[in-house]
Design a protein around this motif. Structure first.
Motif, PDB file in Angstrom:
ATOM      1  N   LEU A  28       0.836  -1.198   0.000  1.00 30.48           N
ATOM      2  CA  LEU A  28       0.000   0.000   0.000  1.00 30.48           C
ATOM      3  C   LEU A  28       0.875   1.254   0.000  1.00 30.48           C
ATOM      4  O   LEU A  28       0.518   2.269  -0.601  1.00 30.48           O
ATOM      5  N   TRP A  32      -0.042   4.124  -2.359  1.00 33.45           N
ATOM      6  CA  TRP A  32      -0.563   5.393  -1.848  1.00 33.45           C
ATOM      7  C   TRP A  32       0.573   6.298  -1.408  1.00 33.45           C
ATOM      8  O   TRP A  32       0.619   7.477  -1.748  1.00 33.45           O
ATOM      9  N   LEU A  40      -8.745   1.156  -2.296  1.00 34.55           N
ATOM     10  CA  LEU A  40      -9.565   0.606  -1.211  1.00 34.55           C
ATOM     11  C   LEU A  40      -9.964  -0.834  -1.519  1.00 34.55           C
ATOM     12  O   LEU A  40     -10.860  -1.372  -0.890  1.00 34.55           O
ATOM     13  N   THR A 233      -8.720  -4.384   4.515  1.00 30.82           N
ATOM     14  CA  THR A 233      -8.410  -3.118   3.854  1.00 30.82           C
ATOM     15  C   THR A 233      -8.213  -2.011   4.876  1.00 30.82           C
ATOM     16  O   THR A 233      -7.239  -1.249   4.825  1.00 30.82           O
ATOM     17  N   TRP A 237      -4.747   0.123   5.892  1.00 25.42           N
ATOM     18  CA  TRP A 237      -4.705   1.592   5.771  1.00 25.42           C
ATOM     19  C   TRP A 237      -4.276   2.231   7.074  1.00 25.42           C
ATOM     20  O   TRP A 237      -3.440   3.134   7.098  1.00 25.42           O
ATOM     21  N   ASN A 245       2.981   7.718   6.287  1.00 26.92           N
ATOM     22  CA  ASN A 245       2.707   7.577   4.867  1.00 26.92           C
ATOM     23  C   ASN A 245       3.953   7.920   4.054  1.00 26.92           C
ATOM     24  O   ASN A 245       4.572   8.952   4.273  1.00 26.92           O
TER      25      ASN A 245
ATOM     26  N   ILE B 101     -10.026   9.822   3.637  1.00 27.74           N
ATOM     27  CA  ILE B 101      -9.548   8.727   4.484  1.00 27.74           C
ATOM     28  C   ILE B 101     -10.271   8.762   5.820  1.00 27.74           C
ATOM     29  O   ILE B 101     -10.715   7.742   6.345  1.00 27.74           O
TER      30      ILE B 101
END
Lengths: 332, 256
Positions: A28, A32, A40, A233, A237, A245, B101
């Motif tokens: 991910l 991302w 997603l 999922t 995240w 991130n 998000i």
């Protein structure tokens, strides 16, 4: 002594799942964190890898397609390829979408894949899923079997980390991060934005497929309802946001922190009795959601933010200027 | 003749009913996108919350689902304002994807709370076979379908009047068209944002109650509807409520 074995078994199970989730979080992060693709549908690619590996390795049965009996050494790369092919097909259609739209589209794709796995009984065993999947090293005695599998998972996670980190600092990584930060500028610099975004999506999805294959072999079972797809999922995240991130080390740290909390809270909820035992798991989901909100509001960079890219590129100290001997031009 | 009857009873009427439900949800989605510039992924679960609020009052007071509607709308609006205050407002200055998000997290939090309080099993407002009314002596429509379509039409007409003729509606359209210009002319953005949440939340509550009334009430029902609702909103053009109304019908009719 038995308590000790129980504890070490728990620790091994915990570390194995952390390794598997770390691979997904790295995937991910490529999508991302680096490329800026809002995926997603993680659970969908996870399931593709799980089913592909399960079908390729099981022996011949009438319950589902199979009988290939491949060793995992071949089946796992093929599972990654399967996830990558699906991701490529998806990316060809959806990659130009704006981030919100891409998120909606990938939710839909995850849902389509889940319905396919649930309803195509001839191939996947339908709702009964595929059981009797072999786990590598399971013939070893006692505690060595899970320990050896843990070693394998951690090795794969380290390889994934190494590749992701190499990718991040390579020219390729700089291009995808440039696309994430300023797409028109990257396009103006002559980069083929679509190709790079497709590459990021495919590589990340292949890692998710690998994690799916590992999980299928770890639990020796895969089914459409074995795990709540949205939960996978969502957890991945949260892991990436908590860890940081864009940072590969952060993705691994986030996987470790969140999965430890998730698993430790299960120890608490499993002691509850009666009706609350069925409902308590949802309290855990609520808590993870709350953690996500707190991180987003107060620690937007995560626990381990990415080191600044510039640092890797700071020019070395300029060499001291050595006076050059005056050059005498040749006479012609 | 029989085939036409079957078509009307089994496909056209349910299609219009689910179309109005989609449209009610999609209007909220599209209004929120217009004013806040982000896709509200928790909208389906806000619908579910509305359905459960109504279920609580139907169960407590033995009300008819339609009578429970205003209470459900009120509770859901309060819920939306709370979510906005605690989760979305602190992120307003950040890129809109952070809000997306966050709304994904909110969606799961709402659903987890519902599952915590009500469990995972399905609930019903009314049990047993529903009464139906005969029209023109040939085809029958279940009473609740008439209620649902009429209420949806009334609400959409009310929204149209609100957007076209009131100061609030004009201000909302102004913010949606150009937030900076709207602020320059003295429109309070935060008041508009709150009004949008109240309208979007109420419509979502109505959609949730209708959805539960037409089938059953379950914690996942709103999330499962997020996809068709987004499709309806996008088809109509995000930020355009009238498009969402048409989009809902266009998505629902072929589906049924």
């Amino acid at each position: 002594m038995e308590i000790l074995i129980g504890y070490s078994n728990y620790a091994i199970a915990l570390a194995t799942m952390i390794g598997i989730y770390a691979i997904m979080a790295l995937g991910l992060n490529i999508q991302w964190g680096l490329t800026g693709l809002f995926n997603l549908g993680i659970a969908g690619f996870f399931a593709v890898g799980a089913y592909a590996s399960a079908i390729l390795t099981t022996s011949d049965t009438t319950k589902h397609i199979g009988g290939f009996g491949l060793p995992v050494v071949l089946a796992w790369p093929l599972a990654m390829v399967a996830a990558a092919i699906i991701a490529w097909a998806v990316a060809r259609i959806c990659i130009r979408l704006r981030a919100d739209y891409l998120a909606i589209a990938t939710i839909g794709i995850g849902e389509i894949l889940r319905l396919i796995f649930k309803n195509e009984q001839w191939a996947t065993g339908g709702t009964r899923g595929i059981s009797n999947i072999s786990r590598p090293f399971e013939q070893l005695p006692g505690i060595w079997a899970p320990l050896a599998f843990l070693g394998l998972v951690l090795t794969l996670a380290m390889v994934a980390y190494w590749l992701a980190e190499r990718g991040r600092t390579s020219p390729w990584g700089r291009v995808v991060q440039a696309i994430r930060d300023n797409e028109p500028a990257a396009r103006a610099a002559g980069k083929n934005v679509e190709t790079f975004r497709i590459q990021g999506f495919v590589i990340g999805s292949a890692l998710m497929g690998l994690a799916g294959a590992l999980t299928a072999h770890y639990f020796k079972f895969v089914g459409p309802e074995a795990t709540d797809p949205l939960q996978i999922t969502f957890l991945v995240w949260v892991m990436l946001i908590v860890g940081g991130n864009g940072s590969n080390r952060g993705a691994i740290l986030g996987a470790a922190v969140i999965w430890t909390m998730w698993s430790a809270s299960e120890l608490v909820t499993s002691r509850l009795s009666g009706d609350w035992a069925h409902r308590a798991p949802f309290a855990r989901l609520f808590l993870v959601g709350l953690i996500l909100q707190i991180m987003l509001q107060h620690f937007p960079a995560g626990l381990m933010p990415p080191r600044r890219q510039v640092a890797a590129w700071r020019p070395r100290k300029p060499a001291a200027i050595v006076p050059q001997p005056p050059q005498v031009l040749p006479p012609f | 003749m029989d085939q036409i009857l079957i078509f009307i009873n089994a496909y056209l009427v349910p299609g219009i009913v689910s179309g109005s439900i989609y449209a009610l949800g999609a209007i909220g989605l599209t209004l929120l996108f217009g004013v806040l510039r982000f896709t509200h992924f928790a909208h389906g679960d806000v619908m579910t919350a509305g359905a459960y609020f109504a279920l609580t009052f139907v169960g407590l007071l033995g009300l008819h689902p339609v009578l429970a509607l205003p209470i459900a709308m009120l509770c859901t609006s309060v819920l939306c304002l709370g979510i906005n205050h605690f989760f979305y407002r602190p992120l307003m200055k950040r890129p809109s994807l952070v809000l997306t998000i966050s709304s994904f997290g909110v969606a799961l939090m709402i659903r987890a709370s519902i599952q915590l309080l009500y469990g995972v099993e399905s609930h019903y407002y009314v049990r047993g076979i529903q009464r139906s009314t005969e029209f023109f002596g040939t085809f029958r429509i279940v009473d609740r379908h008439i209620w649902i379509v009429c209420c949806a039409v009334v609400l959409m007409a009310a929204l149209h009047l609100l957007l076209t003729y009131t100061r609030l509606g004009k201000a909302m359209r102004a913010v949606s068209d150009s937030p900076d210009l709207a602020r320059l002319t003295g429109i309070s953005t935060s008041a508009i944002v709150k009004a949008t949440w109240v309208i979007g939340g109420s419509l979502a509550a109505v959609a949730g109650v209708f959805l539960g009334w037409d089938g059953f009430i379950q914690a996942n029902m709103g999330w499962d509807l997020l996809l068709p609702m987004s499709a309806a909103a996008i088809l109509g053009g995000l930020g355009r409520p009238y498009g969402a109304m048409v989009g809902g019908l266009v998505i629902a009719l072929p589906k049924s």
